[in-house]
Write an enzyme that holds these catalytic residues in place. Structure first.
Site, PDB file in Angstrom:
ATOM      1  N   HIS A   1     -26.549  61.429 -33.345  1.00 46.45           N
ATOM      2  CA  HIS A   1     -27.139  62.420 -34.224  1.00 46.45           C
ATOM      3  C   HIS A   1     -28.554  62.103 -34.275  1.00 46.45           C
ATOM      4  CE1 HIS A   1     -26.555  65.596 -37.382  1.00 46.45           C
ATOM      5  NE2 HIS A   1     -27.470  65.004 -37.904  1.00 46.45           N
TER       6      HIS A   1
ATOM      7  N   TYR B   1     -22.408  72.796 -45.510  1.00 46.95           N
ATOM      8  CA  TYR B   1     -22.988  71.926 -44.658  1.00 46.95           C
ATOM      9  C   TYR B   1     -22.292  70.625 -44.011  1.00 46.95           C
ATOM     10  CZ  TYR B   1     -26.326  67.847 -43.856  1.00 46.95           C
ATOM     11  OH  TYR B   1     -26.910  66.710 -43.282  1.00 46.95           O
TER      12      TYR B   1
ATOM     13  N   HIS C   1     -25.351  56.446 -48.152  1.00 53.08           N
ATOM     14  CA  HIS C   1     -24.789  57.736 -48.226  1.00 53.08           C
ATOM     15  C   HIS C   1     -24.229  58.370 -46.839  1.00 53.08           C
ATOM     16  CE1 HIS C   1     -28.908  58.426 -47.840  1.00 53.08           C
ATOM     17  NE2 HIS C   1     -28.801  59.645 -47.475  1.00 53.08           N
TER      18      HIS C   1
END
Length: 436
Positions: free
Chosen positions: A292, A350, A371
């Site tokens: 990613h 999302y 996170h």
């Protein structure tokens, strides 16, 4: 009252030196400030950068108007600023916790755009022209004969529900959810509601004006294209009725009374002007092999700081796109980073968050606060069969900054704050067993 009767029209191109006139011959030829202007107008320059800023960074616009802006009804007087806050001075310490809020409700008694501004978080120092303020706007009526300008920063407006019609000194812009509106520091405007109540986000940029990021190795194409940014053509009101002018200055609100409409610019020329952009035109660059990419690859606009490559503000968007990475954990990975991240959701879902992140909602992950995907998202993404997948029902964004973003007392004490947000990771368990 006389108003130019043209339909909404736009010019295109980011940061171009535009010239536009609502009456033929209103623009002087070959100079900016003639001894006498056509139509007995006044010449007035609006600069949103220093006079001596380099040519490529310099932003200024010459206006030709019925009265110069110095004509007011007298001194400004302080008024109640409601739930508007400005950095520094939120009267709260900033916790390193993950934070998330549900959408703020749309009440019938919200008022107009200025009345409904609610500050969620701030960073930096508006007087030093660094950092930003993050607000939610809610309105159930137009501003009428109230006019507003912000001396503290440039305003990036992100509609989430309902269309807005912005009347500005340089013309009009109609903006719907899925588009953004940027209004330069100090430019007067009013917001009307053509389709009823509205809600959205505002990033008040205290720093350098937003610009397009460099494409680097991407080359000449990709990301946001200059041609897709839309600027208003000249439009004016000849209106001698009383108007209220409200100013945000050094974190406070002040007002004065005008005996005329300030939207009396008959012509203008320059490159500091309001503009809108349709996020559907953003050309997403994504991985076609593995891993990613960093969210910076989705940057639409950036406000640079004094450190190269470290932004005062990045406006990042996560639009519909294809995910094709092979043998890869496709959602955003678990991470800690130096930048502070404030996210909002315009529509849909999302991919890294579960049911708690809803349209109109917000989250804040500050500098070095860990996170990443929630427990349910992690399990699904770790075990799903990886086929090309189209993320269709989604439009999220992020305000990212080098500065710590401090929530306001309202945000921390609001009923909309999801106090159990951190529990979405409690399902993540230790899987290590010593075997490869």
């Amino acid at each position: 009252m006389k108003t130019t009767q043209n339909t909404l029209q736009y010019m295109t191109g980011f940061g171009n030196e535009f010239e536009t006139e609502a009456l033929s011959g209103a623009l002087p030829t070959g100079q900016f400030s003639p001894q006498k202007c056509t139509y007995k107008l006044y010449a007035e320059q609006i600069s949103s950068t220093a006079f001596t800023a380099p040519r490529a960074k310099n932003r200024r616009t010459w206006t030709y108007r019925m009265r110069p802006s110095v004509v007011t009804g007298g001194d400004f007087v302080a008024i109640d600023k409601g739930l508007i806050r400005t950095s520094p001075g939120t009267d709260l310490n900033c916790p390193p916790n993950v934070l998330r809020w549900s959408s703020l409700p749309l009440d019938r008694s919200t008022g107009d755009f200025v009345d409904g501004l609610t500050t969620i978080a701030v960073s930096g120092d508006a007087r030093a022209q660094i950092g930003l303020g993050i607000h939610v706007y809610r309105a159930d009526r137009g501003m009428g004969k109230k006019v507003f300008y912000c001396a503290d920063g440039e305003m990036l407006i992100v509609p989430q529900q309902g269309a807005i019609l912005a009347h500005t000194e340089l013309g009009r812009l109609h903006v719907v959810p899925g588009e953004i509106l940027v209004i330069p520091r100090g430019l007067k405007f009013r917001i009307e509601l053509p389709d009823g109540p509205v809600r959205g986000y505002v990033c008040e940029n205290y720093g350098a004006p937003l610009e397009l990021p460099e494409r680097g190795p991407v080359g000449a194409n990709g990301f946001a294209n200059d041609r897709d940014f839309q600027y208003p053509v000249a439009w004016f009101e000849e209106n001698d009725e009383e108007h209220t002018l409200v100013v945000k200055f050094c974190g406070e609100l002040y007002q004065t009374t005008l005996d005329h409409s300030p939207f009396d610019v008959v012509a203008w020329v320059g490159n500091s002007a309001p503009y809108k952009y349709d996020l559907a035109r953003y050309n997403v660059i994504n991985t076609v092999s593995f891993d990613h990419p960093d969210p910076s690859i989705f940057t639409v606009l950036t406000s640079p700081s004094d450190t190269l490559g470290v932004a005062n503000l990045d406006f990042v968007v996560f639009p519909p796109r294809w995910m094709v990475a092979e043998n890869t954990f496709r959602p955003p990975w678990f991470h800690r980073n130096i930048m502070s991240e404030f996210m909002g959701l315009i529509r849909g879902t999302y991919d890294a968050k579960g049911k708690g992140f809803e349209p109109g909602g917000m989250s804040l992950h500050n500098c070095m606060t860990p996170h990443g995907p929630e427990a349910t998202v992690f399990e699904k993404a770790s075990n799903t069969e990886l086929k090309p997948e189209r993320y269709e029902n989604t439009l999220a964004f992020m305000f990212e900054s080098r500065y710590v973003i401090t929530p306001t007392r309202f945000a921390m004490e609001s009923e909309c704050r999801q106090r159990d947000y951190s529990k979405c990771w409690t399902g993540i368990k230790k899987n290590f067993d010593g075997n490869p």
